[in-house]
Design a protein around this motif. Structure first.
Motif, mmCIF file in Angstrom:
data_model
loop_
_atom_site.group_PDB
_atom_site.id
_atom_site.type_symbol
_atom_site.label_atom_id
_atom_site.label_comp_id
_atom_site.label_asym_id
_atom_site.label_seq_id
_atom_site.Cartn_x
_atom_site.Cartn_y
_atom_site.Cartn_z
ATOM 1 N N VAL A 71 35.431 38.843 48.144
ATOM 2 C CA VAL A 71 34.509 39.310 47.602
ATOM 3 C C VAL A 71 33.796 40.724 48.123
ATOM 4 O O VAL A 71 33.917 40.836 49.195
ATOM 5 N N ASN A 72 33.865 41.679 47.445
ATOM 6 C CA ASN A 72 33.246 42.795 47.679
ATOM 7 C C ASN A 72 32.052 43.149 48.016
ATOM 8 O O ASN A 72 31.143 42.284 47.316
ATOM 9 N N LYS A 73 31.502 44.141 48.769
ATOM 10 C CA LYS A 73 29.859 44.371 48.922
ATOM 11 C C LYS A 73 29.389 44.831 47.718
ATOM 12 O O LYS A 73 28.171 44.621 47.334
ATOM 13 N N ASN A 74 30.117 45.590 46.778
ATOM 14 C CA ASN A 74 29.730 46.101 45.594
ATOM 15 C C ASN A 74 29.874 45.072 44.290
ATOM 16 O O ASN A 74 30.983 44.741 44.019
ATOM 17 N N PRO A 75 28.923 44.528 44.010
ATOM 18 C CA PRO A 75 29.074 43.629 42.940
ATOM 19 C C PRO A 75 29.776 43.870 41.676
ATOM 20 O O PRO A 75 30.587 43.126 41.070
ATOM 21 N N SER A 76 29.605 45.047 41.419
ATOM 22 C CA SER A 76 30.368 45.605 40.183
ATOM 23 C C SER A 76 31.893 45.830 40.209
ATOM 24 O O SER A 76 32.760 45.312 39.595
ATOM 25 N N SER A 77 32.288 46.260 41.532
ATOM 26 C CA SER A 77 33.661 46.321 41.719
ATOM 27 C C SER A 77 34.227 44.889 42.013
ATOM 28 O O SER A 77 35.353 44.767 41.571
ATOM 29 N N THR A 78 33.622 43.964 42.535
ATOM 30 C CA THR A 78 34.196 42.569 42.484
ATOM 31 C C THR A 78 34.378 42.094 41.270
ATOM 32 O O THR A 78 35.409 41.369 41.058
ATOM 33 N N LEU A 79 33.245 42.378 40.319
ATOM 34 C CA LEU A 79 33.743 41.663 38.721
ATOM 35 C C LEU A 79 34.851 42.379 38.328
ATOM 36 O O LEU A 79 35.601 41.754 37.656
ATOM 37 N N LYS A 80 35.267 43.636 38.158
ATOM 38 C CA LYS A 80 36.239 44.481 37.819
ATOM 39 C C LYS A 80 37.543 43.781 38.577
ATOM 40 O O LYS A 80 38.367 43.603 37.767
ATOM 41 N N LEU A 81 37.527 43.705 39.760
ATOM 42 C CA LEU A 81 38.676 43.293 40.331
ATOM 43 C C LEU A 81 38.957 41.540 39.884
ATOM 44 O O LEU A 81 40.032 41.368 39.827
ATOM 45 N N GLY A 82 37.764 41.064 39.550
ATOM 46 C CA GLY A 82 37.951 39.407 39.066
ATOM 47 C C GLY A 82 38.823 39.518 37.763
ATOM 48 O O GLY A 82 39.703 38.749 37.307
ATOM 49 N N GLN A 83 38.302 40.494 36.765
ATOM 50 C CA GLN A 83 38.684 40.770 35.572
ATOM 51 C C GLN A 83 40.214 41.139 35.683
ATOM 52 O O GLN A 83 41.243 40.743 34.811
ATOM 53 N N VAL A 84 40.865 42.135 36.404
ATOM 54 C CA VAL A 84 42.107 42.504 36.592
ATOM 55 C C VAL A 84 42.750 41.247 37.217
ATOM 56 O O VAL A 84 43.965 41.191 36.775
ATOM 57 N N ARG A 85 42.523 40.494 37.928
ATOM 58 C CA ARG A 85 43.132 39.507 38.630
ATOM 59 C C ARG A 85 43.342 38.393 37.458
ATOM 60 O O ARG A 85 44.318 37.808 37.436
ATOM 61 N N GLY A 86 42.153 38.346 36.745
ATOM 62 C CA GLY A 86 42.671 37.217 35.590
ATOM 63 C C GLY A 86 43.717 37.728 34.860
ATOM 64 O O GLY A 86 44.428 36.879 34.323
ATOM 65 N N VAL A 87 44.003 38.945 34.430
ATOM 66 C CA VAL A 87 45.123 39.375 33.614
ATOM 67 C C VAL A 87 46.426 39.371 34.489
ATOM 68 O O VAL A 87 47.365 38.809 33.932
ATOM 69 N N VAL A 88 46.464 39.345 35.864
ATOM 70 C CA VAL A 88 47.596 39.379 36.552
ATOM 71 C C VAL A 88 48.089 37.921 36.815
ATOM 72 O O VAL A 88 49.224 37.566 36.859
ATOM 73 N N LEU A 89 47.021 37.000 36.714
ATOM 74 C CA LEU A 89 47.287 35.536 36.661
ATOM 75 C C LEU A 89 48.009 35.309 35.145
ATOM 76 O O LEU A 89 48.771 34.343 34.840
ATOM 77 N N LEU A 90 47.375 35.772 34.031
ATOM 78 C CA LEU A 90 47.640 35.449 32.700
ATOM 79 C C LEU A 90 49.136 36.029 32.489
ATOM 80 O O LEU A 90 49.568 34.994 31.767
ATOM 81 N N ALA A 91 49.637 37.070 32.944
ATOM 82 C CA ALA A 91 50.842 37.639 32.279
ATOM 83 C C ALA A 91 51.964 36.801 32.737
ATOM 84 O O ALA A 91 52.712 36.315 31.909
ATOM 85 N N PRO A 92 52.116 36.208 34.040
ATOM 86 C CA PRO A 92 53.275 35.468 34.416
ATOM 87 C C PRO A 92 53.119 34.007 33.678
ATOM 88 O O PRO A 92 54.121 33.420 33.307
ATOM 89 N N ALA A 93 51.775 33.506 33.274
ATOM 90 C CA ALA A 93 51.430 32.236 33.069
ATOM 91 C C ALA A 93 51.829 32.330 31.375
ATOM 92 O O ALA A 93 52.646 31.334 31.060
ATOM 93 N N GLN A 94 51.784 33.276 30.575
ATOM 94 C CA GLN A 94 52.335 33.360 29.405
ATOM 95 C C GLN A 94 53.823 33.462 29.342
ATOM 96 O O GLN A 94 54.247 33.127 28.359
#
Length: 174
Positions: A71-94
């Motif tokens: 978790v980052n100090k900046n909530p906006s950065s943390t949210l964006k990182l979480g979104q890219v992490r979701g994509v990174v989890l999705l691609a190999p799962a697909q």
């Protein structure tokens, strides 16, 4: 087993593919997916997804390992990182790959021997564990470290299962 390690980031997502044969590790490929900071978030996420899909198709890993984010100090950065992490989890799962996740301290401990190691120590050990490789950037080095961590954990799991199978009593009849 061919393993792809992934280090999620919106600006730069590192990836690294290794081959684990028993206790022997060898480098296959690595790189960094970069997004354009001027693009909208959705397009940046699509860039990461499309690039990962191509990388997985080209290098044919059998498993994926992703570094967990903090978790980052900046909530906006943390949210964006979480979104890219979701994509990174999705691609190999697909692609039908099993996907493991590792905390940064787990990766450091597996590669260096201590969860408190700094990035320079991790990168030095990646170079030592994958002789002859010239890593092209910190994100790719981190991704290779995640792949190495998964290889070590998978080898340990195989040994534990083999020992358990050997120790299990054999029942004949009832």
């Amino acid at each position: 087993m061919r393993i792809i390690g992934l280090d999620p980031g919106l600006r730069a997502t590192g990836w690294g593919v290794i081959l684990a044969e028993g206790n022997r590790l060898s480098h296959v490929a690595h790189g960094t997916i970069r997004t354009n900071p001027d693009d909208e978030l959705a397009w940046r996420l699509r860039t990461v997804h499309d690039a990962l899909t191509e990388i997985i198709a080209e290098w044919q890993p059998q498993a994926a390992a992703v570094e967990e984010t903090f978790v980052n100090k900046n909530p906006s950065s943390t949210l964006k990182l979480g979104q890219v992490r979701g994509v990174v989890l999705l691609a190999p799962a697909q692609a039908g790959l099993p996907v493991a996740e590792y905390a940064p301290t787990e990766v450091k401990k597996a590669v260096v021997g201590t969860g408190a190691a700094d990035k320079d120590q991790v990168h030095a050990m990646v170079r030592r564990l994958l002789p002859g490789v010239t890593v092209t950037g910190a994100d790719a080095a981190d991704a290779l470290a995640v792949a190495i961590c998964h290889a070590h954990n998978a080898a340990t799991a195989r040994r534990v299962l083999a020992a358990a199978a050997k120790a299990a009593p054999v029942r004949i009849g009832r």
